[in-house]
Write a protein that holds these residues in place. Sequence first.
Motif, PDB file in Angstrom:
ATOM      1  N   GLY A  42      91.198 -41.256 -14.188  1.00 37.07           N
ATOM      2  CA  GLY A  42      90.248 -42.257 -14.639  1.00 37.07           C
ATOM      3  C   GLY A  42      88.844 -41.715 -14.735  1.00 37.07           C
ATOM      4  N   PRO A  43      87.971 -42.508 -15.363  1.00 37.55           N
ATOM      5  CA  PRO A  43      86.577 -42.105 -15.524  1.00 37.55           C
ATOM      6  C   PRO A  43      85.781 -42.306 -14.239  1.00 37.55           C
ATOM      7  CG  PRO A  43      86.922 -44.257 -16.492  1.00 37.55           C
ATOM      8  CD  PRO A  43      88.275 -43.779 -16.018  1.00 37.55           C
ATOM      9  N   ASP A  44      84.759 -41.486 -14.093  1.00 30.81           N
ATOM     10  CA  ASP A  44      83.818 -41.658 -12.986  1.00 30.81           C
ATOM     11  C   ASP A  44      83.148 -43.024 -13.114  1.00 30.81           C
ATOM     12  OD1 ASP A  44      82.200 -40.437 -10.743  1.00 30.81           O
ATOM     13  OD2 ASP A  44      80.593 -40.926 -12.162  1.00 30.81           O
ATOM     14  N   VAL A  45      82.886 -43.674 -12.000  1.00 31.62           N
ATOM     15  CA  VAL A  45      82.288 -45.011 -12.036  1.00 31.62           C
ATOM     16  C   VAL A  45      80.779 -44.980 -12.228  1.00 31.62           C
ATOM     17  CG1 VAL A  45      84.162 -46.100 -10.764  1.00 31.62           C
ATOM     18  CG2 VAL A  45      82.197 -45.183  -9.514  1.00 31.62           C
ATOM     19  N   GLY A  46      80.172 -43.799 -12.169  1.00 37.09           N
ATOM     20  CA  GLY A  46      78.768 -43.667 -12.534  1.00 37.09           C
ATOM     21  C   GLY A  46      77.763 -44.065 -11.480  1.00 37.09           C
ATOM     22  N   ILE A  47      78.128 -43.999 -10.208  1.00 33.91           N
ATOM     23  CA  ILE A  47      77.167 -44.407  -9.186  1.00 33.91           C
ATOM     24  C   ILE A  47      76.428 -43.235  -8.547  1.00 33.91           C
ATOM     25  CG2 ILE A  47      78.325 -46.580  -8.691  1.00 33.91           C
ATOM     26  CD1 ILE A  47      79.583 -45.270  -6.227  1.00 33.91           C
ATOM     27  N   SER A  48      76.832 -42.003  -8.890  1.00 27.08           N
ATOM     28  CA  SER A  48      76.150 -40.818  -8.355  1.00 27.08           C
ATOM     29  C   SER A  48      75.857 -39.849  -9.488  1.00 27.08           C
ATOM     30  CB  SER A  48      77.010 -40.110  -7.303  1.00 27.08           C
ATOM     31  OG  SER A  48      77.218 -40.944  -6.187  1.00 27.08           O
ATOM     32  N   ASP A  49      74.634 -39.367  -9.546  1.00 29.29           N
ATOM     33  CA  ASP A  49      74.255 -38.384 -10.557  1.00 29.29           C
ATOM     34  C   ASP A  49      74.971 -37.063 -10.314  1.00 29.29           C
ATOM     35  OD1 ASP A  49      72.510 -40.180 -11.732  1.00 29.29           O
ATOM     36  OD2 ASP A  49      70.773 -39.445 -10.612  1.00 29.29           O
ATOM     37  N   GLY A  50      75.250 -36.355 -11.380  1.00 30.19           N
ATOM     38  CA  GLY A  50      75.812 -35.018 -11.282  1.00 30.19           C
ATOM     39  C   GLY A  50      77.322 -34.958 -11.191  1.00 30.19           C
ATOM     40  N   ASN A  51      78.004 -36.090 -11.178  1.00 32.25           N
ATOM     41  CA  ASN A  51      79.467 -36.082 -11.106  1.00 32.25           C
ATOM     42  C   ASN A  51      80.081 -35.666 -12.436  1.00 32.25           C
ATOM     43  OD1 ASN A  51      79.240 -37.086  -8.539  1.00 32.25           O
ATOM     44  ND2 ASN A  51      80.253 -39.031  -8.962  1.00 32.25           N
ATOM     45  N   PHE A  52      81.326 -35.238 -12.374  1.00 28.53           N
ATOM     46  CA  PHE A  52      82.107 -35.043 -13.582  1.00 28.53           C
ATOM     47  C   PHE A  52      82.414 -36.412 -14.180  1.00 28.53           C
ATOM     48  CE2 PHE A  52      82.574 -30.955 -11.656  1.00 28.53           C
ATOM     49  CZ  PHE A  52      82.803 -30.078 -12.709  1.00 28.53           C
ATOM     50  N   ASP A  53      82.851 -36.421 -15.445  1.00 28.95           N
ATOM     51  CA  ASP A  53      83.086 -37.676 -16.156  1.00 28.95           C
ATOM     52  C   ASP A  53      84.470 -38.277 -15.949  1.00 28.95           C
ATOM     53  OD1 ASP A  53      80.521 -37.578 -17.404  1.00 28.95           O
ATOM     54  OD2 ASP A  53      81.318 -36.205 -18.923  1.00 28.95           O
ATOM     55  N   TYR A  54      85.457 -37.429 -15.658  1.00 28.77           N
ATOM     56  CA  TYR A  54      86.844 -37.895 -15.619  1.00 28.77           C
ATOM     57  C   TYR A  54      87.630 -37.043 -14.634  1.00 28.77           C
ATOM     58  CZ  TYR A  54      90.826 -40.359 -17.691  1.00 28.77           C
ATOM     59  OH  TYR A  54      91.896 -41.197 -17.901  1.00 28.77           O
ATOM     60  N   VAL A  55      88.630 -37.634 -13.981  1.00 27.34           N
ATOM     61  CA  VAL A  55      89.456 -36.901 -13.013  1.00 27.34           C
ATOM     62  C   VAL A  55      90.935 -37.215 -13.232  1.00 27.34           C
ATOM     63  CG1 VAL A  55      89.371 -38.689 -11.218  1.00 27.34           C
ATOM     64  CG2 VAL A  55      89.686 -36.299 -10.567  1.00 27.34           C
ATOM     65  N   VAL A  56      91.758 -36.204 -12.963  1.00 21.88           N
ATOM     66  CA  VAL A  56      93.216 -36.357 -12.930  1.00 21.88           C
ATOM     67  C   VAL A  56      93.683 -35.805 -11.587  1.00 21.88           C
ATOM     68  CG1 VAL A  56      95.421 -35.682 -13.963  1.00 21.88           C
ATOM     69  CG2 VAL A  56      93.419 -36.073 -15.435  1.00 21.88           C
ATOM     70  N   VAL A  57      94.525 -36.579 -10.889  1.00 25.80           N
ATOM     71  CA  VAL A  57      95.096 -36.145  -9.613  1.00 25.80           C
ATOM     72  C   VAL A  57      96.611 -36.284  -9.724  1.00 25.80           C
ATOM     73  CG1 VAL A  57      95.200 -36.521  -7.121  1.00 25.80           C
ATOM     74  CG2 VAL A  57      93.047 -36.927  -8.366  1.00 25.80           C
ATOM     75  N   ALA A  58      97.298 -35.160  -9.551  1.00 21.65           N
ATOM     76  CA  ALA A  58      98.753 -35.147  -9.636  1.00 21.65           C
ATOM     77  C   ALA A  58      99.325 -34.657  -8.314  1.00 21.65           C
ATOM     78  CB  ALA A  58      99.212 -34.231 -10.765  1.00 21.65           C
ATOM     79  N   ASP A  59     100.276 -35.392  -7.774  1.00 16.72           N
ATOM     80  CA  ASP A  59     100.999 -34.973  -6.575  1.00 16.72           C
ATOM     81  C   ASP A  59     102.400 -34.539  -6.973  1.00 16.72           C
ATOM     82  OD1 ASP A  59      98.881 -35.511  -4.877  1.00 16.72           O
ATOM     83  OD2 ASP A  59      99.588 -37.530  -4.384  1.00 16.72           O
ATOM     84  N   LEU A  60     102.779 -33.376  -6.443  1.00 19.92           N
ATOM     85  CA  LEU A  60     104.078 -32.781  -6.738  1.00 19.92           C
ATOM     86  C   LEU A  60     104.667 -32.262  -5.440  1.00 19.92           C
ATOM     87  CD1 LEU A  60     101.736 -31.435  -8.983  1.00 19.92           C
ATOM     88  CD2 LEU A  60     103.852 -31.629 -10.243  1.00 19.92           C
ATOM     89  N   ASP A  61     105.914 -31.846  -5.471  1.00 23.72           N
ATOM     90  CA  ASP A  61     106.542 -31.359  -4.249  1.00 23.72           C
ATOM     91  C   ASP A  61     106.088 -29.952  -3.872  1.00 23.72           C
ATOM     92  OD1 ASP A  61     107.965 -33.685  -3.738  1.00 23.72           O
ATOM     93  OD2 ASP A  61     109.757 -32.993  -4.811  1.00 23.72           O
TER      94      ASP A  61
END
Length: 98
Positions: A42-61
């Motif tokens: 999902g996209p960054d919620v925009g409450i802190s300056d300097g963050n990336f715009d989007y994140v993906v988190v995948a869990d695998l074995d």
Amino acid sequence: MFRHVVMFSWADDVDDAHIAAVSAALDTLPGTIDVLRAYRHGPDVGISDGNFDYVVVADLDNADDFATYRDHPDHVAVIQGLLAGRVEQRAAVQYETT
């Protein structure tokens, strides 16, 4: 458990419609890549300056399952079709978790 986290900063010409298309494409991956145990993005919620715009988190074995996900044709298609040329900056990490 093995976790993959990737963050993007979009190029200046990326608009909300393109981000929605990326999100929709990513939503399809758990249904086609069976090694994914959990998959959030999902996209960054925009409450802190300097963050990336989007994140993906995948869990695998394990790391082998990460390689399967990384190289899966549906994942590669998202990268080539929607991310290539649209990402200004990318950072990623893979780590073992409990």
